[in-house]
Scaffold this active site. Structure first.
Site, short mmCIF file in Angstrom:
data_model
loop_
_atom_site.label_atom_id
_atom_site.label_comp_id
_atom_site.label_asym_id
_atom_site.label_seq_id
_atom_site.Cartn_x
_atom_site.Cartn_y
_atom_site.Cartn_z
N CYS A 72 0.81 -1.22 0.00
CA CYS A 72 0.00 0.00 0.00
C CYS A 72 0.83 1.27 0.00
O CYS A 72 0.29 2.36 0.12
CB CYS A 72 -0.89 -0.03 1.23
SG CYS A 72 0.00 -0.50 2.71
C1 LIG Z 1 1.16 -5.19 3.87
S1 LIG Z 1 2.41 -6.39 3.73
C2 LIG Z 1 1.54 -7.86 4.14
C3 LIG Z 1 1.48 -8.16 5.60
C4 LIG Z 1 0.95 -9.53 5.95
N1 LIG Z 1 -0.35 -9.80 5.37
C5 LIG Z 1 0.88 -9.73 7.46
O1 LIG Z 1 -0.23 -9.80 8.00
O2 LIG Z 1 1.94 -9.80 8.12
C6 LIG Z 1 2.64 -6.56 2.01
C7 LIG Z 1 3.65 -7.61 1.59
O3 LIG Z 1 3.65 -7.68 0.17
C8 LIG Z 1 4.93 -8.09 -0.25
N2 LIG Z 1 5.09 -7.74 -1.68
C9 LIG Z 1 5.27 -6.52 -2.22
N3 LIG Z 1 5.35 -6.59 -3.56
C10 LIG Z 1 5.22 -7.89 -3.87
C11 LIG Z 1 5.22 -8.61 -5.10
N4 LIG Z 1 5.37 -7.97 -6.27
N5 LIG Z 1 5.08 -9.94 -5.07
C12 LIG Z 1 4.94 -10.62 -3.88
N6 LIG Z 1 4.92 -9.98 -2.68
C13 LIG Z 1 5.06 -8.64 -2.67
C14 LIG Z 1 5.87 -7.32 0.67
O4 LIG Z 1 7.14 -7.96 0.75
C15 LIG Z 1 5.08 -7.34 1.99
O5 LIG Z 1 5.54 -8.37 2.83
#
Ligand SMILES: C[S@@+](CC[C@H](N)C(=O)[O-])C[C@H]1O[C@@H](n2cnc3c(N)ncnc32)[C@H](O)[C@@H]1O
Length: 325
Positions: A72
């Site tokens: 985000c």
């Molecule tokens: C808001 S965090 C998620 C947190 C998780 N749901 C939790 O409760 O701990 C978003 C995650 O998306 C991952 N992310 C970002 N871009 C991504 C991509 N292109 N492919 C896979 N994961 C991605 C980041 O590394 C991050 O860990």
């Protein structure tokens, strides 16, 4: 019940789902350290450390649910953020996975700023796509403090179901929100313990002097940081940087100031305020641990969502059984 977890990060939402009785068939994230945290704590989970754009979800077709919070950072808050940031469009990958898995229900979590008019195209895009794929959905901004989390953290939650009526979980602690002191008072006298992610920052003398003077809930305008009020839920724990004395943006983990001590929270204190259990180890250096914690869905909120989904799907099965009889 089995689910596909996208953007799993340090596992907040997944831990909550596990407590509610769910089992992940796969967890996908492209951050190697977050993946390390998942595999360290749950060696039996199938963790795929890759960009979601490379992830083929067809082997998981038929899982009951797809969950995930696309990143985000690009969404606008207070006029910041770029609506054209490519990270804003990863929800399309989420919807692509939904079309491949065809689950009975979906959960999408994001910052409340996604509901702002400036970001409205993304939210309406998500809803149009859910509708196109045949999901009924409910959405709203939930405050984690209303679900047993000692933190005011407002997040958009969208729940979609293929057949039947979608709804959001009912608040459980709206009248008695847990406080900062309920969660972290016992850690104030604990010595530094790197294994436990509890290492106090050594701030410069002039910073300690300033922060000693702050009343509970008061903000230091120079550092744009507030001291927590022990008797209230915490302010939102964020993953991103803080501010230096000249308003310059700093990288790293800069959580709020401890309610009684002149220092910022430790990673473990922040994890407690996100309702992580103490036996959940965090991999990586301190700033990366902090990022995993700040990014997470609070575990207790994840559990409330997971339990609610079970109820929704069980009610659906019961009504299908009646219709078939
Ligand atoms: C808001 S965090 C998620 C947190 C998780 N749901 C939790 O409760 O701990 C978003 C995650 O998306 C991952 N992310 C970002 N871009 C991504 C991509 N292109 N492919 C896979 N994961 C991605 C980041 O590394 C991050 O860990």
């Amino acid at each position: 019940m089995r689910y596909v977890s996208l953007f799993s990060g340090g596992g907040g939402l997944d831990l909550g789902f596990e407590r509610a009785g769910w089992e992940p068939v796969v967890c996908v994230d492209n951050d190697p350290v977050a993946c390390q945290t998942l595999t360290h704590n749950r060696p039996d989970w199938n963790v795929v450390c890759d960009d979601i754009r490379n992830f083929d979800a067809t082997p998981y077709a038929g899982a009951d649910v797809v969950v995930g919070g696309p990143p985000c950072q690009g969404f606008s808050t207070a006029g910041k953020g770029d609506p054209n940031d490519p990270r804003n469009f990863l929800w399309r990958e989420y919807m692509r996975v939904v079309s491949e898995v065809r689950p009975r229900a979906v959960v999408l979590e994001n910052v409340s700023a996604l509901t702002h008019r400036r970001n409205g195209d993304h939210l309406s895009g998500i809803m149009d796509e859910l509708e196109r794929q045949g999901y009924n959905f409910a959405y709203g901004v939930l405050n984690a403090a209303d679900y047993g989390v000692p933190q005011a953290r407002r997040r958009l939650v969208v729940i979609g179901v293929l057949d039947g009526e979608a709804s959001l979980p009912t608040p459980t602690t709206a009248d008695a929100q847990p406080t900062v002191w309920d969660a972290i008072s016992d850690l104030a006298s604990l010595p530094d313990d790197p294994q436990f992610s509890h290492v106090a920052n050594r701030h410069a003398e002039h910073v300690v002097e300033r922060w000693n003077e702050l009343a509970p809930g008061e903000s230091d305008p120079n550092y744009r940081r507030a001291r927590l009020d022990a008797n209230k839920p915490s302010l939102t724990i964020r993953a991103g940087g803080g501010y230096g004395p000249n308003g310059d943006h700093l990288a790293g983990f800069h959580p709020p100031i401890h309610p009684t001590l002149p220092r910022q929270l430790t990673v473990r204190e922040a994890a407690r305020l996100q309702s992580f259990p103490d036996d959940w180890a965090l991999c990586g250096p301190k700033t990366i641990q902090g990022r995993q914690i700040g990014n997470a869905v609070p575990v207790n909120l994840g559990e409330a969502i997971g339990a609610h989904l079970l109820d929704l799907l069980e009610a659906l099965e019961a009504s299908e059984a009646v219709a078939a009889a």
